[in-house]
Design an enzyme around this catalytic site. Structure first.
Site, mmCIF file in Angstrom:
data_model
loop_
_atom_site.group_PDB
_atom_site.id
_atom_site.type_symbol
_atom_site.label_atom_id
_atom_site.label_comp_id
_atom_site.label_asym_id
_atom_site.label_seq_id
_atom_site.Cartn_x
_atom_site.Cartn_y
_atom_site.Cartn_z
ATOM 1 N N SER A 126 0.860 -1.171 0.000
ATOM 2 C CA SER A 126 0.000 0.000 0.000
ATOM 3 C C SER A 126 0.903 1.230 0.000
ATOM 4 O O SER A 126 1.644 1.461 0.957
ATOM 5 C CB SER A 126 -0.887 -0.019 1.250
ATOM 6 O OG SER A 126 -1.637 1.166 1.331
ATOM 7 N N LYS A 151 -0.962 -1.195 -4.570
ATOM 8 C CA LYS A 151 -2.148 -0.390 -4.266
ATOM 9 C C LYS A 151 -1.664 1.013 -3.956
ATOM 10 O O LYS A 151 -0.695 1.177 -3.215
ATOM 11 C CB LYS A 151 -2.887 -1.017 -3.081
ATOM 12 C CG LYS A 151 -3.706 -0.071 -2.218
ATOM 13 C CD LYS A 151 -4.447 -0.843 -1.133
ATOM 14 C CE LYS A 151 -4.649 -0.010 0.118
ATOM 15 N NZ LYS A 151 -5.265 -0.781 1.214
ATOM 16 N N LYS A 153 -2.789 5.002 -2.752
ATOM 17 C CA LYS A 153 -3.810 5.841 -2.142
ATOM 18 C C LYS A 153 -4.180 6.955 -3.123
ATOM 19 O O LYS A 153 -3.296 7.494 -3.802
ATOM 20 C CB LYS A 153 -3.277 6.448 -0.840
ATOM 21 C CG LYS A 153 -2.981 5.416 0.237
ATOM 22 C CD LYS A 153 -4.262 4.807 0.774
ATOM 23 C CE LYS A 153 -3.968 3.867 1.935
ATOM 24 N NZ LYS A 153 -5.208 3.277 2.475
ATOM 25 N N ASP A 178 -6.961 3.001 -3.409
ATOM 26 C CA ASP A 178 -7.724 3.072 -2.151
ATOM 27 C C ASP A 178 -8.092 4.531 -1.854
ATOM 28 O O ASP A 178 -7.211 5.370 -1.657
ATOM 29 C CB ASP A 178 -6.879 2.492 -1.007
ATOM 30 C CG ASP A 178 -7.671 2.329 0.293
ATOM 31 O OD1 ASP A 178 -8.843 2.758 0.346
ATOM 32 O OD2 ASP A 178 -7.102 1.766 1.256
ATOM 33 N N GLU A 203 -10.857 0.568 -3.873
ATOM 34 C CA GLU A 203 -11.142 0.277 -2.464
ATOM 35 C C GLU A 203 -11.842 1.450 -1.781
ATOM 36 O O GLU A 203 -11.390 2.591 -1.870
ATOM 37 C CB GLU A 203 -9.812 -0.043 -1.755
ATOM 38 C CG GLU A 203 -9.955 -0.470 -0.304
ATOM 39 C CD GLU A 203 -8.616 -0.941 0.289
ATOM 40 O OE1 GLU A 203 -7.723 -1.344 -0.479
ATOM 41 O OE2 GLU A 203 -8.480 -0.895 1.520
ATOM 42 N N ASP A 228 -13.570 -1.847 2.559
ATOM 43 C CA ASP A 228 -12.691 -1.936 3.729
ATOM 44 C C ASP A 228 -13.481 -1.392 4.927
ATOM 45 O O ASP A 228 -14.178 -2.154 5.624
ATOM 46 C CB ASP A 228 -11.411 -1.137 3.439
ATOM 47 C CG ASP A 228 -10.467 -0.978 4.627
ATOM 48 O OD1 ASP A 228 -10.805 -1.421 5.728
ATOM 49 O OD2 ASP A 228 -9.376 -0.377 4.469
ATOM 50 N N LYS A 252 -9.802 -7.012 7.755
ATOM 51 C CA LYS A 252 -8.925 -6.515 8.825
ATOM 52 C C LYS A 252 -9.503 -7.025 10.128
ATOM 53 O O LYS A 252 -10.606 -6.615 10.520
ATOM 54 C CB LYS A 252 -8.893 -4.983 8.839
ATOM 55 C CG LYS A 252 -8.111 -4.368 7.692
ATOM 56 C CD LYS A 252 -8.127 -2.862 7.784
ATOM 57 C CE LYS A 252 -7.383 -2.226 6.609
ATOM 58 N NZ LYS A 252 -7.597 -0.763 6.559
ATOM 59 N N GLY A 280 -4.000 -4.086 6.308
ATOM 60 C CA GLY A 280 -3.104 -3.718 7.397
ATOM 61 C C GLY A 280 -3.431 -2.330 7.897
ATOM 62 O O GLY A 280 -4.159 -1.578 7.247
HETATM 63 O O1 OSB Z 1 -7.221 1.806 4.219
HETATM 64 O O2 OSB Z 1 -6.082 0.043 4.106
HETATM 65 C C1 OSB Z 1 -6.237 1.165 4.580
HETATM 66 C C2 OSB Z 1 -3.268 2.143 6.774
HETATM 67 C C3 OSB Z 1 -3.912 2.749 7.824
HETATM 68 C C4 OSB Z 1 -5.289 2.852 7.799
HETATM 69 C C5 OSB Z 1 -6.013 2.368 6.719
HETATM 70 C C6 OSB Z 1 -5.373 1.745 5.657
HETATM 71 C C7 OSB Z 1 -3.964 1.659 5.679
HETATM 72 C C8 OSB Z 1 -3.181 1.104 4.581
HETATM 73 C C9 OSB Z 1 -1.810 0.592 4.885
HETATM 74 O O3 OSB Z 1 -3.563 1.086 3.433
HETATM 75 C C10 OSB Z 1 -1.779 -0.881 4.999
HETATM 76 C C11 OSB Z 1 -0.492 -1.327 5.631
HETATM 77 O O4 OSB Z 1 0.521 -1.362 4.929
HETATM 78 O O5 OSB Z 1 -0.488 -1.639 6.843
HETATM 79 MG MG MG Z 2 -8.296 0.642 2.835
#
Ligand code: OSB
Ligand code: MG
Length: 357
Positions: A126, A151, A153, A178, A203, A228, A252, A280
Site C-alpha cells: 500500500s 495499491k 492511495k 484506495d 477500495e 474496507d 482486517k 493492514g
Molecule cells: O485503508 O487500508 C487502509 C493504513 C492505515 C489505515 C487504513 C489503511 C492503511 C493502509 C496501509 O492502506 C496498509 C499497511 O501497509 O499496513
Molecule cells: Mg483501505
C-alpha cells in the site's frame, strides 16, 4: 497495557491525513511461563473510523477486560462481548490476545489453528500519496522487491493524475486504488474515468456506512469495488455481497472485532463468489504477525497489505521481523504469533504502561 510510539520510516499519506509515527496500544497477558501479546489497530485520532487509542483503552478497561479473566475461547469472548455495542478494534485486541494464548497453550503456530493454511501469505504493498514524481519510483522499487500487487492511495481531485501516470508507466502490473471513503455517489463520473485503467478494484470509494450507494456505484462503473471501512461485521459483509456493493473484501481483524469474525467473513465471501485479502493498519511486528497468519489461509485468494516490517520501521519492537521472498511471507514457526519481543526497544518506546487486569 503499553502505549508504544515508533517513528515511521517515511510519512504515510491517505485521503484522511498523514501519519508520521505508529502509536500502538499493545497488550501482554502473562500466565505461568506463557506470554500472549496483541495490538489494538486504533491510532491517536479517529480518522479511519470512530475509535482511537483512548476510546479503545477506556472500553477495554471499563467494559471488556473482566470478560477474559477466565481465559475463554475467542468465540466465547465474541459472544460475551456482543452486548457492548461497536468498538470492534477494542474487542479485537482482547480477542486476538486469547487466540495467541490458546495457540501458545497448545504449543502450535497460530495459523495452524485456522485450518487450511497455505504456509505463506502473498504480499502486496500500500503506497501512500506523494507528488507523482515520488510515487512512480516508489512503485518501481516495490515491483523490484517482488510485491505481487501495487495499491496506491488516491484522493478527490488527484485520482486521474495518479492512476493514469502509474498505469502509463507500468501497463500490465496488478494495480488497485484506495480512496479511504473520500467520494460521494455524485462523484461517479469522476470515478468512471478510471474504468479504462484496468484496476483490480477500487477500495472504499464512498462513506463507511453507505452500503446502498456503493451498490449503486457498482452499477455505474466497470471497476470492481472492494470494501474496507464498511465491513464491520459478518452481517454487513453479507449485505454488501447480496446487494452487489462489493465483490472484493479487505479483511482486517481489528475492524471486524477479531479473527473469529474475520474467518466467518472470509468463508462467506468465498462461498458467494467474492474475493478476499488481508489488509493492514501500519501495525508493529505484533499486529503484523496476526495478519500474516490469517493471510496464509488458503481461502484468502488475493495478495494483501502485509508488508515486511522494514517497509514501516527502521527498528520494530520484535527481534524476528518478517522477510519477504518472491512476494511471499511465511508465518512465524514459534507458538502463537511467534514473535520475540525486543524488550529493550519496547521499553525505550513506551510512553505509558499499566496493569489492567
Ligand atoms: O485503508 O487500508 C487502509 C493504513 C492505515 C489505515 C487504513 C489503511 C492503511 C493502509 C496501509 O492502506 C496498509 C499497511 O501497509 O499496513
Ligand atoms: Mg483501505
Amino acid at each position: 497495557m503499553r502505549l508504544v510510539e515508533i517513528p515511521l520510516l517515511s510519512p504515510f499519506t491517505t485521503s484522511f491525513g498523514t501519519e508520521h509515527t505508529r502509536t500502538a496500544l499493545t497488550f501482554e497477558y502473562i500466565r505461568d511461563s506463557i506470554h500472549a501479546f496483541s495490538e489494538c489497530v486504533t491510532s491517536t485520532a479517529p480518522l479511519y473510523s470512530y475509535e482511537d487509542n483512548s476510546t479503545a483503552l477506556h472500553v477495554i478497561k471499563r467494559h471488556l477486560v473482566d470478560m477474559i479473566k477466565d481465559e475463554p475461547f475467542p468465540a466465547d469472548f465474541v459472544e460475551r462481548s456482543r452486548r457492548i455495542k461497536g468498538h470492534n478494534m477494542a474487542k479485537a485486541a482482547l480477542e486476538m490476545l486469547l487466540w495467541d494464548l490458546k495457540a501458545k497453550e497448545k504449543g502450535v503456530p497460530l495459523h495452524t489453528l485456522f485450518g487450511n493454511s497455505r504456509g505463506f501469505a502473498e504480499v502486496g504493498i500500500s503506497i501512500g500519496m506523494a507528488p507523482i514524481n515520488e510515487m512512480i519510483p516508489n512503485v518501481e522499487a516495490a515491483l523490484q522487491r517482488g510485491y505481487k500487487r501495487i495499491k496506491v492511495k488516491i484522493e478527490k481531485g488527484r485520482e486521474y493524475e495518479i492512476i493514469s501516470s502509474i498505469r502509463n508507466r507500468f501497463p500490465s502490473i496488478p494495480l488497485s486504488a484506495d480512496a479511504n471513503s473520500c467520494y460521494r455517489l455524485s462523484d461517479s463520473d469522476t470515478l468512471k474515468r478510471l474504468d479504462k485503467f484496468d484496476l483490480l478494484y477500487l477500495e472504499q470509494p464512498l462513506q463507511e456506512d453507505d452500503i446502498l450507494d456503493h451498490s449503486r456505484l457498482a452499477k455505474l462503473i466497470a471497476t470492481p469495488i472492494c470494501l474496507d471501512e464498511s465491513i464491520t461485521s459478518f452481517e454487513r459483509a453479507r449485505q454488501a455481497l447480496e446487494t452487489g456493493a462489493a465483490n472484493v473484501i479487505n479483511i482486517k481483524p481489528g475492524r471486524l472485532g477479531g479473527l473469529h469474525e474475520s474467518l466467518r467473513v472470509i468463508r462467506l465471501a468465498r462461498e458467494m463468489g467474492a474475493h478476499v485479502w488481508v489488509g493492514g493498519m501500519l501495525e508493529t511486528g505484533i499486529g503484523r504477525s496476526f495478519n500474516v497468519s490469517l493471510a496464509s489461509n488458503n481461502l484468502v485468494d488475493y495478495p494483501g497489505d502485509t508488508s515486511p516490517n522494514d517497509k514501516y520501521f527502521e527498528r520494530d519492537i520484535v527481534l524476528n521481523p518478517f522477510k519477504m521472498v518472491n512476494g511471499e511471507i511465511k508465518p512465524n514457526t514459534g507458538p502463537g504469533i511467534g514473535v520475540e519481543i525486543d524488550r529493550e526497544f519496547m521499553e525505550e518506546r513506551t510512553r505509558k504502561s499499566a496493569k489492567i487486569l
